[in-house]
Design a protein around this motif. Structure first.
Motif, PDB file in Angstrom:
ATOM      1  N   ASN A  44      34.289  -1.833 -18.658  1.00 21.12           N
ATOM      2  CA  ASN A  44      33.454  -1.356 -17.560  1.00 21.12           C
ATOM      3  C   ASN A  44      31.962  -1.433 -17.882  1.00 21.12           C
ATOM      4  O   ASN A  44      31.151  -0.806 -17.205  1.00 21.12           O
ATOM      5  N   VAL A  45      31.625  -2.181 -18.915  1.00 20.65           N
ATOM      6  CA  VAL A  45      30.229  -2.429 -19.277  1.00 20.65           C
ATOM      7  C   VAL A  45      29.898  -3.880 -18.954  1.00 20.65           C
ATOM      8  O   VAL A  45      30.647  -4.787 -19.318  1.00 20.65           O
ATOM      9  N   VAL A  46      28.779  -4.085 -18.263  1.00 21.75           N
ATOM     10  CA  VAL A  46      28.334  -5.428 -17.901  1.00 21.75           C
ATOM     11  C   VAL A  46      26.919  -5.618 -18.422  1.00 21.75           C
ATOM     12  O   VAL A  46      26.056  -4.753 -18.212  1.00 21.75           O
ATOM     13  N   ALA A  47      26.666  -6.728 -19.110  1.00 25.88           N
ATOM     14  CA  ALA A  47      25.332  -7.010 -19.653  1.00 25.88           C
ATOM     15  C   ALA A  47      24.868  -8.385 -19.210  1.00 25.88           C
ATOM     16  O   ALA A  47      25.671  -9.320 -19.082  1.00 25.88           O
ATOM     17  N   SER A  48      23.559  -8.504 -18.990  1.00 26.11           N
ATOM     18  CA  SER A  48      22.981  -9.796 -18.615  1.00 26.11           C
ATOM     19  C   SER A  48      21.855 -10.165 -19.558  1.00 26.11           C
ATOM     20  O   SER A  48      21.165  -9.295 -20.102  1.00 26.11           O
ATOM     21  N   ALA A  49      21.682 -11.462 -19.751  1.00 24.11           N
ATOM     22  CA  ALA A  49      20.579 -12.010 -20.547  1.00 24.11           C
ATOM     23  C   ALA A  49      20.462 -13.487 -20.188  1.00 24.11           C
ATOM     24  O   ALA A  49      21.437 -14.091 -19.717  1.00 24.11           O
ATOM     25  N   PRO A  50      19.292 -14.081 -20.414  1.00 22.10           N
ATOM     26  CA  PRO A  50      19.110 -15.491 -20.030  1.00 22.10           C
ATOM     27  C   PRO A  50      20.001 -16.454 -20.805  1.00 22.10           C
ATOM     28  O   PRO A  50      20.388 -17.503 -20.293  1.00 22.10           O
ATOM     29  N   THR A  51      20.315 -16.126 -22.074  1.00 20.00           N
ATOM     30  CA  THR A  51      21.130 -17.005 -22.914  1.00 20.00           C
ATOM     31  C   THR A  51      22.268 -16.199 -23.550  1.00 20.00           C
ATOM     32  O   THR A  51      22.314 -14.976 -23.441  1.00 20.00           O
ATOM     33  N   ASN A  52      23.137 -16.905 -24.249  1.00 20.17           N
ATOM     34  CA  ASN A  52      24.269 -16.251 -24.910  1.00 20.17           C
ATOM     35  C   ASN A  52      23.919 -15.706 -26.291  1.00 20.17           C
ATOM     36  O   ASN A  52      24.786 -15.133 -26.955  1.00 20.17           O
ATOM     37  N   ARG A  53      22.674 -15.873 -26.731  1.00 26.63           N
ATOM     38  CA  ARG A  53      22.305 -15.498 -28.094  1.00 26.63           C
ATOM     39  C   ARG A  53      22.647 -14.042 -28.401  1.00 26.63           C
ATOM     40  O   ARG A  53      23.208 -13.738 -29.447  1.00 26.63           O
ATOM     41  N   ASN A  54      22.314 -13.125 -27.499  1.00 31.41           N
ATOM     42  CA  ASN A  54      22.624 -11.714 -27.704  1.00 31.41           C
ATOM     43  C   ASN A  54      23.877 -11.266 -26.956  1.00 31.41           C
ATOM     44  O   ASN A  54      24.511 -10.281 -27.346  1.00 31.41           O
ATOM     45  N   LEU A  55      24.224 -11.989 -25.906  1.00 30.71           N
ATOM     46  CA  LEU A  55      25.408 -11.596 -25.134  1.00 30.71           C
ATOM     47  C   LEU A  55      26.680 -11.668 -25.968  1.00 30.71           C
ATOM     48  O   LEU A  55      27.649 -10.957 -25.690  1.00 30.71           O
ATOM     49  N   CYS A  56      26.669 -12.490 -27.011  1.00 25.97           N
ATOM     50  CA  CYS A  56      27.873 -12.599 -27.843  1.00 25.97           C
ATOM     51  C   CYS A  56      28.227 -11.270 -28.493  1.00 25.97           C
ATOM     52  O   CYS A  56      29.406 -10.979 -28.741  1.00 25.97           O
ATOM     53  N   HIS A  57      27.218 -10.417 -28.768  1.00 23.57           N
ATOM     54  CA  HIS A  57      27.488  -9.109 -29.364  1.00 23.57           C
ATOM     55  C   HIS A  57      28.215  -8.206 -28.364  1.00 23.57           C
ATOM     56  O   HIS A  57      29.108  -7.437 -28.738  1.00 23.57           O
ATOM     57  N   PHE A  58      27.839  -8.305 -27.103  1.00 22.92           N
ATOM     58  CA  PHE A  58      28.531  -7.532 -26.056  1.00 22.92           C
ATOM     59  C   PHE A  58      29.942  -8.066 -25.850  1.00 22.92           C
ATOM     60  O   PHE A  58      30.885  -7.297 -25.646  1.00 22.92           O
ATOM     61  N   GLN A  59      30.078  -9.381 -25.901  1.00 22.07           N
ATOM     62  CA  GLN A  59      31.407  -9.979 -25.744  1.00 22.07           C
ATOM     63  C   GLN A  59      32.332  -9.530 -26.867  1.00 22.07           C
ATOM     64  O   GLN A  59      33.520  -9.264 -26.640  1.00 22.07           O
ATOM     65  N   ALA A  60      31.788  -9.395 -28.082  1.00 22.63           N
ATOM     66  CA  ALA A  60      32.595  -8.946 -29.221  1.00 22.63           C
ATOM     67  C   ALA A  60      33.077  -7.510 -29.040  1.00 22.63           C
ATOM     68  O   ALA A  60      34.116  -7.121 -29.579  1.00 22.63           O
ATOM     69  N   LEU A  61      32.316  -6.720 -28.269  1.00 20.17           N
ATOM     70  CA  LEU A  61      32.717  -5.339 -27.985  1.00 20.17           C
ATOM     71  C   LEU A  61      33.771  -5.263 -26.886  1.00 20.17           C
ATOM     72  O   LEU A  61      34.364  -4.208 -26.661  1.00 20.17           O
ATOM     73  N   GLY A  62      33.971  -6.378 -26.189  1.00 22.51           N
ATOM     74  CA  GLY A  62      34.918  -6.394 -25.081  1.00 22.51           C
ATOM     75  C   GLY A  62      34.270  -6.197 -23.734  1.00 22.51           C
ATOM     76  O   GLY A  62      34.970  -5.928 -22.739  1.00 22.51           O
ATOM     77  N   CYS A  63      32.932  -6.314 -23.682  1.00 19.55           N
ATOM     78  CA  CYS A  63      32.196  -6.115 -22.424  1.00 19.55           C
ATOM     79  C   CYS A  63      32.142  -7.406 -21.623  1.00 19.55           C
ATOM     80  O   CYS A  63      32.303  -8.510 -22.152  1.00 19.55           O
ATOM     81  N   ARG A  64      31.861  -7.265 -20.335  1.00 18.19           N
ATOM     82  CA  ARG A  64      31.635  -8.422 -19.483  1.00 18.19           C
ATOM     83  C   ARG A  64      30.174  -8.838 -19.575  1.00 18.19           C
ATOM     84  O   ARG A  64      29.296  -7.994 -19.772  1.00 18.19           O
ATOM     85  N   THR A  65      29.919 -10.121 -19.441  1.00 19.27           N
ATOM     86  CA  THR A  65      28.550 -10.620 -19.543  1.00 19.27           C
ATOM     87  C   THR A  65      28.256 -11.615 -18.421  1.00 19.27           C
ATOM     88  O   THR A  65      29.168 -12.204 -17.834  1.00 19.27           O
ATOM     89  N   THR A  66      26.972 -11.774 -18.161  1.00 20.52           N
ATOM     90  CA  THR A  66      26.526 -12.695 -17.121  1.00 20.52           C
ATOM     91  C   THR A  66      25.093 -13.115 -17.411  1.00 20.52           C
ATOM     92  O   THR A  66      24.385 -12.444 -18.174  1.00 20.52           O
TER      93      THR A  66
END
Length: 275
Positions: free
Chosen positions: A38-60
């Motif tokens: 139930n956590v969603v994070a956004s960023a221009p690139t995947n550089r930092n989003l990968c840390h959220f993905q590792a936690l099991g969060c959704r990214t965009t």
């Protein structure tokens, strides 16, 4: 703060996925305040989003998508980027949203000016120990944020350490004390260890003892609720080692230097706020 049976689970968004955003998200998830899915994070690139993905969060990569998915959103971009991001997301901001700025130097008045009228906005100033859930966080609320929003945020951020509501004028001071203070404490711990190294102790051991001494002292102060001066006097004995060491610190101007460091960092924070 898991949702009660039949209740809609809390959805939390992050616009910006840097280290502080990750620290807050990690704290919320570890403490069971929100589920990773139930956590969603956004960023221009995947550089930092990968840390959220590792936690099991959704990214965009779409900032507006975060606000369309979540009513509680942390705005965790770089300060100079935030105004443009606010203009970008403003069209999808509704009366249901609670927006929390993590960006240093951006006052509540600027946030409210760039968002739709009556948007519920709060501003927080965390520090790096939030990464290990031992942070010091202060928050200030905007004109339309009520006690319920402040209480919700304070309850959630307890997962990152300690959180207290303050007047916005204190936020810049916290930047100089709690934010920059991490570096000041590191410099002091280095100096402590180097004193022992100078006297012949191996460096690895000296640094471990210095760091453990800082940790233990902090726990004593927090648990007992005493003023630091009280604990300092408990360690001093007439004619003993500690009073001789304290005399040397006073001769070196430790107190004045520490006060000046916080003053200089706070003044710089205020300068950045005015820009």
């Amino acid at each position: 703060m898991a949702a009660a049976e039949g209740a809609v689970p809390l959805q939390v968004g992050f616009v910006g996925a840097g280290r502080m955003a990750e620290a807050i998200a990690r704290g919320l998830i570890r403490a069971g305040k929100v589920e990773a899915r139930n956590v969603v994070a956004s960023a221009p690139t995947n550089r930092n989003l990968c840390h959220f993905q590792a936690l099991g969060c959704r990214t965009t990569h779409a900032n507006q998508e975060v606000l369309q998915s979540c009513f509680l959103v942390f705005l965790a971009t770089k300060p100079h980027v935030l105004p443009a991001v606010l203009v970008e997301v403003a069209p999808v901001v509704t009366a249901e949203h609670i927006l929390v700025s993590v960006a240093g130097g951006v006052p509540l008045s600027t946030l409210e000016e760039l968002l739709p009228p009556s948007t519920r906005v709060l501003r927080i100033s965390p520090n790096l120990p939030c990464v290990v859930q031992e942070g010091a966080v202060v928050m200030a609320r905007g004109r339309w944020a009520s006690n319920s929003e402040a209480k919700l945020l304070q309850t959630l951020l307890a997962a990152c350490g300690w959180c207290e509501e303050v007047p916005e004028a204190y936020v810049d001071i916290h930047t100089g004390l709690g934010g920059s203070g991490v570096a000041f404490v590191c410099a002091f711990s280095e100096a402590l260890a180097e004193g022992a190294i100078k006297m012949g102790m191996p460096s690895d051991l000296a640094y471990r003892i210095a760091i453990q001494t800082l940790l233990g002292t902090a726990k004593l102060l927090l648990q007992d609720g005493r003023h630091p001066a009280q604990l300092r006097m408990d360690v001093c004995t007439p004619g003993g080692t500690t009073i001789h060491g304290l005399h040397a610190l006073e001769q070196g101007g430790l107190r004045a230097a520490a006060m000046s460091a916080v003053e200089a960092a706070t003044s710089r924070a205020k300068e950045l706020t005015r820009k």
